[in-house]
Structure formats: structure tokens, C-alpha cells
Scaffold this active site. Sequence first.
Site, PDB file in Angstrom:
ATOM      1  N   TYR A 189       0.802  -1.227   0.000  1.00  0.00           N
ATOM      2  CA  TYR A 189       0.000   0.000   0.000  1.00  0.00           C
ATOM      3  C   TYR A 189       0.836   1.278   0.000  1.00  0.00           C
ATOM      4  CZ  TYR A 189      -3.707  -3.231   1.324  1.00  0.00           C
ATOM      5  OH  TYR A 189      -4.593  -4.271   1.347  1.00  0.00           O
ATOM      6  N   HIS A 197      -4.453   6.142  -1.463  1.00  0.00           N
ATOM      7  CA  HIS A 197      -5.056   6.146  -0.129  1.00  0.00           C
ATOM      8  C   HIS A 197      -4.049   6.547   0.947  1.00  0.00           C
ATOM      9  CE1 HIS A 197      -8.865   5.450   1.617  1.00  0.00           C
ATOM     10  NE2 HIS A 197      -8.740   4.198   1.994  1.00  0.00           N
ATOM     11  N   PHE A 236      -5.328  -0.666   9.852  1.00  0.00           N
ATOM     12  CA  PHE A 236      -5.806  -0.305   8.522  1.00  0.00           C
ATOM     13  C   PHE A 236      -6.661   0.953   8.612  1.00  0.00           C
ATOM     14  CE2 PHE A 236      -4.306  -4.488   7.528  1.00  0.00           C
ATOM     15  CZ  PHE A 236      -3.829  -4.329   6.229  1.00  0.00           C
ATOM     16  N   ASN A 267      -9.632   1.883   7.919  1.00  0.00           N
ATOM     17  CA  ASN A 267     -10.977   1.899   8.504  1.00  0.00           C
ATOM     18  C   ASN A 267     -10.985   1.634  10.008  1.00  0.00           C
ATOM     19  OD1 ASN A 267     -10.273  -0.772   8.226  1.00  0.00           O
ATOM     20  ND2 ASN A 267     -12.230  -1.435   7.388  1.00  0.00           N
ATOM     21  N   ASN A 323     -13.278   6.373   4.919  1.00  0.00           N
ATOM     22  CA  ASN A 323     -13.429   5.388   5.992  1.00  0.00           C
ATOM     23  C   ASN A 323     -12.564   5.649   7.220  1.00  0.00           C
ATOM     24  OD1 ASN A 323     -15.486   3.886   4.819  1.00  0.00           O
ATOM     25  ND2 ASN A 323     -14.035   2.712   3.586  1.00  0.00           N
TER      26      ASN A 323
END
Length: 192
Positions: free
Chosen positions: A17, A22, A68, A70, A116
Site C-alpha cells: 500500500y 489512499h 488499517f 478503517n 473510511n
Amino acid sequence: MLGLRLIVGLGNPGSEYIKTRHNAGFRFVDGLVQREGQCWALESKLFAYVARVFIAGQWVWLLRPVTFMNLSGKSICAGLNFWKIKPEQMLVAHDELDFPPGAVRLKFDGGHGGQNGLRDITKLLGHGRFHRLRVGIGHPGHKDRVVSWVLGCPTCDENIAIDAALERASVVLPLAVAGDFDGAMKKLHTVV
């Protein structure tokens, strides 16, 4: 108004990631750590990497959750409680679908706008009264493509635009740390 004492970067942990859209919030705080010659330290009780930087005559905590996106609220609430910092003294840097790459805006208060990480933070805090640094990543054009978009990597041109936006945000940060959010917003939001 109270100045900033905590700056949080939102993103997802893991090598897969690192370069995704994001993780724009991680990019912001990573840049601050690098610029100030500091290092991240894992603080397991805060579920985060932490660092301190000296800005505008103040020590400011930086937090990079290892949860993470969220589940970011768990780490952030732990940091706020541990350091006894009010949510109003916190800036959360995050990716913003509603702005094109290269756009960056400061905002105080509000809802999560479908983000989120912000959704979890506002749920656990019970409100949205904290500062946000909204880093534009663009929109894929259709809601069905949002997940693959945010978890995808920006193009070279998008990366250049995002880096320029993060640099502009870091330039106004001393004003926000000193409590002059109106001045920081005016300077950041004024296109020269």
C-alpha cells in the site's frame, strides 16, 4: 483558537500500500519526519509509529497508525488520551476524492464524506471537531471504481502534483501550529 499538538497521517500499513493514493496522509507525515531529520518509533500501546517535530516554537507529535485505514480511530483516540491532547488540537491528513491531484485544503469540523478513516475517527470521538488536511487524489469517475482507484498508484504526473500540494501544506503548517488557522487556510487556499 488552540494550536496543533498532534498531526496524524492516514493510510494503510504494508508494503503493498506504500505508494497508493489512499496513503496520501502517510506521505504528508513521512515528509515532515524526513524534513526535520527525525525517525519513527513504534509505540505498540498507541497502535502507531510516533515521532516529534519542533514547529513554530512548539513540539508537535506525529502519529502514523499501524491499523488499517478503517480502524484508524483506535490509534488516534489512544494517542489523544495518552498525550492529553484535545481533538481540536489535532490535524488529520487524508486522501480526498473530491479534489484533483495537486489540490489541498484545510478544514475544521464536519462529517466523514465517505472517507473510511474519518468515519472511524468521528465514530469513536463522537464528533468531527478536529482539523483535516484534505489531499486531492482525484476521482475515477464512477463510484464502482473508487476502491480500485484509492488502492491504486498515482501516475507520474499525479505524484508530482500531490508532492507539490504536500509541500504547500507544510509551508503553512507553522501558522496552524501557532493557532492561526485562518491565516494558514488563506495562504494555502490562495492560488498564486
